[in-house]
Write a protein that holds these residues in place. Structure first.
Motif, PDB file in Angstrom:
ATOM      1  N   ILE A  82       0.860  -1.190   0.000  1.00 48.65           N
ATOM      2  CA  ILE A  82       0.000   0.000   0.000  1.00 48.65           C
ATOM      3  C   ILE A  82       0.888   1.228   0.000  1.00 48.65           C
ATOM      4  N   GLY A  83       0.683   2.082  -0.985  1.00 49.18           N
ATOM      5  CA  GLY A  83       1.413   3.340  -1.073  1.00 49.18           C
ATOM      6  C   GLY A  83       0.432   4.483  -1.233  1.00 49.18           C
ATOM      7  N   PHE A  84       0.801   5.652  -0.760  1.00 50.84           N
ATOM      8  CA  PHE A  84      -0.095   6.802  -0.886  1.00 50.84           C
ATOM      9  C   PHE A  84       0.711   8.087  -0.929  1.00 50.84           C
ATOM     10  N   GLU A  85       0.058   9.108  -1.477  1.00 55.33           N
ATOM     11  CA  GLU A  85       0.643  10.439  -1.541  1.00 55.33           C
ATOM     12  C   GLU A  85      -0.493  11.450  -1.583  1.00 55.33           C
ATOM     13  N   GLY A  86      -0.327  12.545  -0.873  1.00 53.39           N
ATOM     14  CA  GLY A  86      -1.347  13.589  -0.875  1.00 53.39           C
ATOM     15  C   GLY A  86      -1.153  14.535   0.282  1.00 53.39           C
ATOM     16  N   THR A  87      -2.243  15.196   0.650  1.00 52.24           N
ATOM     17  CA  THR A  87      -2.208  16.118   1.779  1.00 52.24           C
ATOM     18  C   THR A  87      -3.390  15.834   2.697  1.00 52.24           C
ATOM     19  N   VAL A  88      -3.182  16.062   3.975  1.00 57.68           N
ATOM     20  CA  VAL A  88      -4.250  15.936   4.966  1.00 57.68           C
ATOM     21  C   VAL A  88      -4.326  17.229   5.761  1.00 57.68           C
ATOM     22  N   ARG A  89      -5.482  17.475   6.359  1.00 60.67           N
ATOM     23  CA  ARG A  89      -5.654  18.649   7.208  1.00 60.67           C
ATOM     24  C   ARG A  89      -5.589  18.216   8.671  1.00 60.67           C
ATOM     25  N   VAL A  90      -4.675  18.842   9.380  1.00 60.88           N
ATOM     26  CA  VAL A  90      -4.487  18.574  10.804  1.00 60.88           C
ATOM     27  C   VAL A  90      -4.381  19.910  11.531  1.00 60.88           C
ATOM     28  N   PRO A  91      -4.624  19.941  12.848  1.00 59.68           N
ATOM     29  CA  PRO A  91      -4.481  21.204  13.572  1.00 59.68           C
ATOM     30  C   PRO A  91      -3.004  21.544  13.777  1.00 59.68           C
ATOM     31  N   CYS A  92      -2.681  22.816  13.615  1.00 58.53           N
ATOM     32  CA  CYS A  92      -1.327  23.309  13.865  1.00 58.53           C
ATOM     33  C   CYS A  92      -1.066  23.208  15.375  1.00 58.53           C
ATOM     34  N   ASP A  93       0.084  22.689  15.740  1.00 55.65           N
ATOM     35  CA  ASP A  93       0.424  22.547  17.159  1.00 55.65           C
ATOM     36  C   ASP A  93       0.633  23.892  17.853  1.00 55.65           C
ATOM     37  N   ARG A  94       0.898  24.926  17.084  1.00 59.40           N
ATOM     38  CA  ARG A  94       1.177  26.232  17.671  1.00 59.40           C
ATOM     39  C   ARG A  94      -0.086  27.070  17.815  1.00 59.40           C
TER      40      ARG A  94
ATOM     41  N   GLY B  60       5.363  32.644  10.113  1.00 62.57           N
ATOM     42  CA  GLY B  60       4.546  33.769   9.690  1.00 62.57           C
ATOM     43  C   GLY B  60       3.160  33.393   9.182  1.00 62.57           C
ATOM     44  N   LYS B  61       2.839  32.112   9.113  1.00 66.55           N
ATOM     45  CA  LYS B  61       1.550  31.671   8.576  1.00 66.55           C
ATOM     46  C   LYS B  61       0.540  31.309   9.676  1.00 66.55           C
ATOM     47  N   CYS B  62       0.962  31.283  10.922  1.00 62.26           N
ATOM     48  CA  CYS B  62       0.050  30.958  12.017  1.00 62.26           C
ATOM     49  C   CYS B  62      -0.965  32.074  12.220  1.00 62.26           C
ATOM     50  N   ASN B  63      -2.070  31.747  12.851  1.00 66.51           N
ATOM     51  CA  ASN B  63      -3.126  32.692  13.183  1.00 66.51           C
ATOM     52  C   ASN B  63      -2.522  33.814  14.037  1.00 66.51           C
ATOM     53  N   THR B  64      -2.552  35.030  13.513  1.00 63.77           N
ATOM     54  CA  THR B  64      -1.888  36.154  14.195  1.00 63.77           C
ATOM     55  C   THR B  64      -2.527  36.482  15.547  1.00 63.77           C
ATOM     56  N   ALA B  65      -3.842  36.362  15.643  1.00 66.55           N
ATOM     57  CA  ALA B  65      -4.514  36.648  16.922  1.00 66.55           C
ATOM     58  C   ALA B  65      -4.078  35.645  17.986  1.00 66.55           C
ATOM     59  N   MET B  66      -3.975  34.380  17.611  1.00 64.83           N
ATOM     60  CA  MET B  66      -3.557  33.345  18.568  1.00 64.83           C
ATOM     61  C   MET B  66      -2.099  33.552  18.967  1.00 64.83           C
ATOM     62  N   MET B  67      -1.250  33.885  18.025  1.00 64.15           N
ATOM     63  CA  MET B  67       0.161  34.097  18.330  1.00 64.15           C
ATOM     64  C   MET B  67       0.340  35.304  19.246  1.00 64.15           C
ATOM     65  N   GLN B  68      -0.476  36.336  19.035  1.00 61.47           N
ATOM     66  CA  GLN B  68      -0.428  37.521  19.890  1.00 61.47           C
ATOM     67  C   GLN B  68      -0.859  37.156  21.312  1.00 61.47           C
ATOM     68  N   ALA B  69      -1.920  36.356  21.425  1.00 63.23           N
ATOM     69  CA  ALA B  69      -2.399  35.929  22.746  1.00 63.23           C
ATOM     70  C   ALA B  69      -1.343  35.078  23.454  1.00 63.23           C
ATOM     71  N   LEU B  70      -0.683  34.206  22.732  1.00 59.34           N
ATOM     72  CA  LEU B  70       0.375  33.380  23.333  1.00 59.34           C
ATOM     73  C   LEU B  70       1.538  34.239  23.814  1.00 59.34           C
ATOM     74  N   GLU B  71       1.884  35.228  23.025  1.00 58.41           N
ATOM     75  CA  GLU B  71       2.975  36.133  23.404  1.00 58.41           C
ATOM     76  C   GLU B  71       2.616  36.910  24.665  1.00 58.41           C
ATOM     77  N   GLU B  72       1.366  37.385  24.733  1.00 54.76           N
ATOM     78  CA  GLU B  72       0.919  38.115  25.922  1.00 54.76           C
ATOM     79  C   GLU B  72       0.939  37.222  27.155  1.00 54.76           C
ATOM     80  N   LEU B  73       0.480  36.008  27.017  1.00 52.55           N
ATOM     81  CA  LEU B  73       0.504  35.069  28.142  1.00 52.55           C
ATOM     82  C   LEU B  73       1.931  34.784  28.581  1.00 52.55           C
ATOM     83  N   SER B  74       2.809  34.626  27.635  1.00 49.67           N
ATOM     84  CA  SER B  74       4.212  34.366  27.945  1.00 49.67           C
ATOM     85  C   SER B  74       4.830  35.551  28.677  1.00 49.67           C
ATOM     86  N   THR B  75       4.521  36.755  28.231  1.00 46.01           N
ATOM     87  CA  THR B  75       5.032  37.972  28.864  1.00 46.01           C
ATOM     88  C   THR B  75       4.467  38.108  30.278  1.00 46.01           C
ATOM     89  N   ASP B  76       3.151  37.866  30.446  1.00 46.28           N
ATOM     90  CA  ASP B  76       2.524  37.940  31.769  1.00 46.28           C
ATOM     91  C   ASP B  76       3.140  36.922  32.714  1.00 46.28           C
TER      92      ASP B  76
END
Length: 176
Positions: free
Chosen positions: A60-72, A134-150
């Protein structure tokens, strides 16, 4: 709704030669399989079954793309997958302890590849899957940065830091 029955291979009806199968898996397949790690995708699968005297060799062989949640940022992302696997199928009644050997009920004679293919696809997904820089959700990255700073401010205001945490903070500072 995807018909998972189409992924069953009738081993009893196969000739001695190699028989090839091709499947195009899409969002409907990943929804029908009801697994949580992959939410959708487009994967082209090829399967070759070679009938031997006492067993069947399945590639069995396969090739393609799947959608998964970004860990970040937790947004969905496209993850390319590609792999090849080989297993042996044989008729019998007892279960096999070997991961590369599948025992098929002789009365039924059908090898169900639906879940096997999903497992192979899931194994092809890297342990860590994140968007390109640079492709991650900017609002989520901003929230993570704020939490890290706090969190850093809270640690600094408490004065005493557990030695384990200070070692981790040093690692974080060295990385920046």
């Amino acid at each position: 709704m995807y018909n998972l029955e189409a992924l069953k291979i009738d081993l009893k009806g196969l000739q001695q030669d190699v028989t090839s199968f091709e499947y195009d898996l899409d969002d409907a397949y990943f929804s029908a399989i009801e697994a949580t790690e992959v939410s959708g995708g487009n994967v082209h699968v090829t399967a070759e079954v070679r009938r031997c005297a006492a067993f069947f060799e399945v590639k069995i062989g396969f090739e393609g793309t799947v959608r998964v949640p970004c860990d970040r940022c937790l947004d969905e992302m496209e993850q390319p997958v590609r792999s090849e696997h080989r297993l042996i199928a044989k008729f019998g009644t007892e279960q096999s302890e070997d991961d590369d050997v599948v025992v098929v009920d002789e009365n039924e004679g059908m090898l169900d590849t639906a879940w096997l293919i999903y497992e192979y696809v899931a194994l092809a997904i890297p342990v860590r899957h994140v968007h390109a820089p640079g492709k991650c959700n900017t609002a989520m990255m901003q929230a993570l940065e704020e939490l890290s700073t706090d969190r850093s401010r809270d640690v600094e205001s408490d004065g005493e830091i557990d030695s384990r945490w200070s070692a981790l903070l040093k690692l974080k500072e060295n990385k920046s």
